[in-house]
Design an enzyme around this catalytic site. Sequence first.
Site, PDB file in Angstrom:
ATOM      1  N   ASP A  69     -38.727 -42.304   3.355  1.00  0.00           N
ATOM      2  CA  ASP A  69     -37.447 -41.855   3.892  1.00  0.00           C
ATOM      3  C   ASP A  69     -36.645 -41.178   2.790  1.00  0.00           C
ATOM      4  O   ASP A  69     -36.754 -41.557   1.625  1.00  0.00           O
ATOM      5  CB  ASP A  69     -36.669 -43.062   4.441  1.00  0.00           C
ATOM      6  CG  ASP A  69     -35.567 -42.680   5.407  1.00  0.00           C
ATOM      7  OD1 ASP A  69     -34.602 -42.010   4.962  1.00  0.00           O
ATOM      8  OD2 ASP A  69     -35.649 -43.047   6.584  1.00  0.00           O
ATOM      9  N   VAL A  82     -39.754 -35.011   4.133  1.00  0.00           N
ATOM     10  CA  VAL A  82     -40.868 -34.538   4.948  1.00  0.00           C
ATOM     11  C   VAL A  82     -40.907 -33.017   5.067  1.00  0.00           C
ATOM     12  O   VAL A  82     -41.884 -32.461   5.580  1.00  0.00           O
ATOM     13  CB  VAL A  82     -40.870 -35.178   6.350  1.00  0.00           C
ATOM     14  CG1 VAL A  82     -41.052 -36.685   6.259  1.00  0.00           C
ATOM     15  CG2 VAL A  82     -39.633 -34.802   7.146  1.00  0.00           C
ATOM     16  N   ASN A 106     -42.171 -40.958  12.333  1.00  0.00           N
ATOM     17  CA  ASN A 106     -40.929 -41.221  13.052  1.00  0.00           C
ATOM     18  C   ASN A 106     -39.749 -40.369  12.580  1.00  0.00           C
ATOM     19  O   ASN A 106     -38.782 -40.214  13.307  1.00  0.00           O
ATOM     20  CB  ASN A 106     -40.574 -42.710  12.912  1.00  0.00           C
ATOM     21  CG  ASN A 106     -39.229 -43.033  13.496  1.00  0.00           C
ATOM     22  OD1 ASN A 106     -39.062 -43.096  14.719  1.00  0.00           O
ATOM     23  ND2 ASN A 106     -38.239 -43.223  12.634  1.00  0.00           N
ATOM     24  N   TYR A 138     -33.882 -29.424  20.562  1.00  0.00           N
ATOM     25  CA  TYR A 138     -34.502 -30.741  20.414  1.00  0.00           C
ATOM     26  C   TYR A 138     -35.694 -30.876  21.353  1.00  0.00           C
ATOM     27  O   TYR A 138     -36.757 -31.396  20.976  1.00  0.00           O
ATOM     28  CB  TYR A 138     -33.459 -31.819  20.711  1.00  0.00           C
ATOM     29  CG  TYR A 138     -33.922 -33.218  20.444  1.00  0.00           C
ATOM     30  CD1 TYR A 138     -34.218 -33.638  19.151  1.00  0.00           C
ATOM     31  CD2 TYR A 138     -34.056 -34.142  21.481  1.00  0.00           C
ATOM     32  CE1 TYR A 138     -34.643 -34.936  18.891  1.00  0.00           C
ATOM     33  CE2 TYR A 138     -34.470 -35.442  21.229  1.00  0.00           C
ATOM     34  CZ  TYR A 138     -34.767 -35.832  19.938  1.00  0.00           C
ATOM     35  OH  TYR A 138     -35.185 -37.116  19.696  1.00  0.00           O
ATOM     36  N   THR A 149     -29.100 -45.787  18.998  1.00  0.00           N
ATOM     37  CA  THR A 149     -29.393 -45.504  17.594  1.00  0.00           C
ATOM     38  C   THR A 149     -28.147 -44.930  16.911  1.00  0.00           C
ATOM     39  O   THR A 149     -27.189 -44.532  17.571  1.00  0.00           O
ATOM     40  CB  THR A 149     -30.529 -44.473  17.475  1.00  0.00           C
ATOM     41  OG1 THR A 149     -30.088 -43.230  18.070  1.00  0.00           O
ATOM     42  CG2 THR A 149     -31.788 -44.964  18.178  1.00  0.00           C
TER      43      THR A 149
END
Length: 251
Positions: free
Chosen positions: A38, A55, A81, A146, A181
């Site tokens: 992360d 990433v 993820n 998205y 979230t």
Amino acid sequence: MAAEFDGLVAAVTGGASGIGAAIVRALAEAGATVAVLDLDAGERDDGVLAVRTDVTDDESVRAAVDTVVTRLGGLDILVNNAGIGAQGTVADNDDAEWLRVLDVNVLGMVRTTRAALPHLRRSPAAAVVNTGSIVATAGLPQRALYTASKGAVLALTRAMAADHLPEGIRVNCVNPGTADTPWIDRLLAAAPDPEAERAALEARQPHGRLVTADEVARTVLYLASPLSRSTTGVGIAVDGGMQDLRLRPRG
């Protein structure tokens, strides 16, 4: 379930918060040795290896995977993820934003999987699980960019599953509905009426509430498990029925 994951090493991108953090917790509780990849990996004292990873940077990804393999002795499970959100119609985001989101949400998975493949090929229980979204199978307003990214994730999952099944690597996808979230929290905070917006999001899902991160994590656990050897190339919806159910209005 500890016996299922005993001796297996798992890496979770975007594992520091939200759904990713729930996946890390579930894998660790089930007996896996887990690494968080992360941007904000931070420091941990819970036995989970934290590796700062971007990433969007191939060199960073390859270095992170090498660190996991060196420190933990191998790699059996990769959970792709890491992702970012986007709002608006097809006209509301410029080229730079389209490229930014696709770089993280699609190419990020390409980079991490590509770096992990040599190690996954050596595993007797190799599995890749990609985090998709309900938007890959249901058209929602104000989510054009998205949706494009998560539609690509679902298609990519199937292609990867076909390519790597002969190598003993299973590839699957989990498609959450609207989940509780930090990203949703930020959207609600920016809404003119956060309570009304939350109620609308909850009503959009047939079971009448937001999906929890732990519910998504349990599905990832199933897809990653070596006991699920006949499950590959699928996208499992965790969405309270949003994908397929058409209920009559309540009341």
